[in-house]
Design an enzyme around this catalytic site. Structure first.
Site, PDB file in Angstrom:
ATOM      1  N   GLU A  11      23.739  86.033  35.120  1.00  0.00           N
ATOM      2  CA  GLU A  11      25.096  85.855  34.575  1.00  0.00           C
ATOM      3  C   GLU A  11      25.045  85.387  33.127  1.00  0.00           C
ATOM      4  O   GLU A  11      25.911  85.720  32.327  1.00  0.00           O
ATOM      5  CB  GLU A  11      25.903  84.872  35.437  1.00  0.00           C
ATOM      6  N   GLY A  12      24.014  84.591  32.785  1.00  0.00           N
ATOM      7  CA  GLY A  12      23.845  84.183  31.388  1.00  0.00           C
ATOM      8  C   GLY A  12      23.669  85.403  30.498  1.00  0.00           C
ATOM      9  O   GLY A  12      24.298  85.537  29.445  1.00  0.00           O
ATOM     10  N   ARG A  18      19.236  83.226  41.083  1.00  0.00           N
ATOM     11  CA  ARG A  18      18.933  84.058  39.914  1.00  0.00           C
ATOM     12  C   ARG A  18      20.113  84.129  38.951  1.00  0.00           C
ATOM     13  O   ARG A  18      20.010  84.709  37.871  1.00  0.00           O
ATOM     14  CB  ARG A  18      18.578  85.502  40.353  1.00  0.00           C
ATOM     15  N   ASN A  54      11.224  95.554  33.742  1.00  0.00           N
ATOM     16  CA  ASN A  54       9.945  94.813  33.812  1.00  0.00           C
ATOM     17  C   ASN A  54       8.923  95.331  32.810  1.00  0.00           C
ATOM     18  O   ASN A  54       8.553  96.507  32.862  1.00  0.00           O
ATOM     19  CB  ASN A  54       9.363  94.911  35.227  1.00  0.00           C
ATOM     20  N   GLY A 102       6.478  93.880  50.753  1.00  0.00           N
ATOM     21  CA  GLY A 102       5.841  94.580  49.633  1.00  0.00           C
ATOM     22  C   GLY A 102       6.396  95.977  49.394  1.00  0.00           C
ATOM     23  O   GLY A 102       5.879  96.730  48.571  1.00  0.00           O
ATOM     24  N   VAL A 158       2.914  91.049  37.854  1.00  0.00           N
ATOM     25  CA  VAL A 158       1.722  91.651  37.238  1.00  0.00           C
ATOM     26  C   VAL A 158       0.711  90.559  36.893  1.00  0.00           C
ATOM     27  O   VAL A 158      -0.482  90.661  37.227  1.00  0.00           O
ATOM     28  CB  VAL A 158       2.101  92.476  35.980  1.00  0.00           C
ATOM     29  N   TYR A 164      20.216  83.213  35.137  1.00  0.00           N
ATOM     30  CA  TYR A 164      19.624  84.222  34.251  1.00  0.00           C
ATOM     31  C   TYR A 164      20.532  85.452  34.175  1.00  0.00           C
ATOM     32  O   TYR A 164      20.931  85.872  33.092  1.00  0.00           O
ATOM     33  CB  TYR A 164      18.244  84.594  34.786  1.00  0.00           C
ATOM     34  N   GLN A 180      15.075  97.406  44.783  1.00  0.00           N
ATOM     35  CA  GLN A 180      14.580  98.570  44.036  1.00  0.00           C
ATOM     36  C   GLN A 180      15.041  98.471  42.591  1.00  0.00           C
ATOM     37  O   GLN A 180      16.081  97.881  42.300  1.00  0.00           O
ATOM     38  CB  GLN A 180      15.110  99.856  44.672  1.00  0.00           C
TER      39      GLN A 180
END
Ligand code: NAD
Ligand code: UDP
Ligand code: UDP
Length: 313
Positions: free
Chosen positions: A148-149, A143, A175, A208, A189, A146, A277
């Site tokens: 660190e960018g 990840r 989100n 989940g 979603v 994304y 979380q």
């Protein structure tokens, strides 16, 4: 109110298309720049032909010379499967894209807003996350391109502000969901709704029990506009999201109920570095921008389900 020339990078994407629509409704002229990696002409087809709207195919990792009053910098794939598809390009988009758009803002004296992300907090140890939290981010994981960018882009924004007095605005988006999400972008979603409508299994990653807080697109766009219009001294970063927090199991159950679907839940492995979380502390947005989300998850999901129903049919 004066008409402004406004550049929206990533304007043909999910959030960008809603933003372009809103800015045109406010009678501004919008230049939508996009390389169509995850966005599409389809998302803005209803705006094409409007004299206030211009669509340009361009990759923000290359310089762009246009004359504008404001810049909303949204260009960047946002879903894990899309940003991990070509991770080097993802980092370039965030970092080179930010440098070019900041250079453009510097030359034109434009105010510039960055769509940053809750991913700058990584897998957070502080809950809910206030803007003052520095985050727990893996610099070398899948990840990271994304996360660190986007972190480096924030650094560039603050250094252009300190060094060149640019008028910057930094928002950390949590989100967000709604119509025009890409049906195959793998986000939770869109995945759950498409699976439920097709009667396919609902894919729960891990047990989940991980949580996310979902903001409906209209609430988010309202905050983005308020942030851009706010006094110059308020630069952020400001969290943008809905603090109502749900587990992925709860989300799956809501989607099943609202679609009347008989899909079954199946468990798949949890991807690495998946945050356990996430919930925004939105006190700053409330205090400075008098903003709070209005759309409940249930109402937002209903709109989104209608959209997916229309494109699947
Ligand atoms: P999206 O993938 O639908 O939109 C991104 C847009 O950027 C697409 O139209 C894509 O084609 C374009 N793009 C990608 N690379 C580009 C490049 N090099 N040059 C020009 N255009 C390029 O995603 P979205 O959900 O609309 O996200 C918009 C922005 O908001 C992104 O910067 C994302 O990181 C940020 N964000 C979104 C969320 C969310 O939940 N939707 C959360 C946090 C941050
Ligand atoms: N840039 C751009 N459009 C402009 C002005 C600059 O795309 O209207 C790009 C340019 O490629 C440059 C980058 O923005 O490399 C950073 O510009 P800045 O003026 O900060 O730095 P420099 O030109 O000194 O590299
Ligand atoms: N997720 C899931 N099933 C899916 C897609 C995602 O259980 O089909 C989980 C994922 O592991 C994560 C959460 O849903 O914990 C949110 O994932 P998404 O990709 O939407 O966003 P992000 O992880 O970037 O917050």
């Amino acid at each position: 109110m004066s008409v402004k020339e406004i550049l929206v990078t990533g304007g043909a994407g999910f959030l960008g298309s809603h933003l372009c629509e809103r800015l045109i409704a406010e009678r501004h002229n919008v230049l939508c720049v996009d390389n169509f990696f995850t966005g599409s002409r389809q998302n803005v087809s209803h705006l094409i032909g409007n004299p206030s709207f211009e669509l340009m195919r361009h990759d923000v990792t290359f310089p762009l010379y246009v004359e504008v009053d404001q810049i909303y910098n949204l260009a960047c794939p946002a879903s894990p499967i899309h940003y991990q598809y070509d991770p080097v390009q993802t980092t370039k988009t965030s970092v080179h894209g930010a440098i070019n758009m900041l250079g453009l803002a510097k030359r034109t004296h434009a105010r510039i807003l960055q769509a940053s992300t809750s991913e700058v907090y990584g897998d957070p140890e502080v809950h809910p996350q206030p803007e003052s939290y520095w985050g727990k981010v893996n610099p070398i994981g899948i990840r990271s391109c994304y996360d660190e960018g986007k972190r480096c882009a924030e650094t560039l924004f603050f250094d252009y502000w300190r060094q060149h007095n640019l008028e910057i605005k930094v928002m950390r988006l949590f989100n967000t969901y709604g119509p025009r999400m890409h049906p195959n972008d793998g986000r939770v979603v869109s995945n759950f709704i498409v699976q439920a409508l097709k009667g396919d299994d609902i894919t729960i990653f891990g047990d989940g029990q991980q949580t996310r807080s979902f903001c409906y697109v209209d609430d988010l766009i309202e905050l983005m506009i308020r942030m851009m219009k706010s006094p110059a001294e308020f630069i952020g970063p400001v969290n943008a999201g809905n603090p109502c927090e749900f587990t992925m199991l709860e989300l799956a159950e809501k989607v099943l109920a609202l679609t009347n679907s008989k899909s079954k839940l199946v468990n798949l492995p949890l991807p690495s570095d998946d945050p356990k979380q996430r919930q925004p502390d939105i006190s700053l947005a409330k205090e400075k921008l008098d903003w709070a989300p209005k759309v409940s998850l249930e109402d937002g999901l209903k709109e989104t389900i209608e959209y997916f129903r229309s494109i699947i049919d």
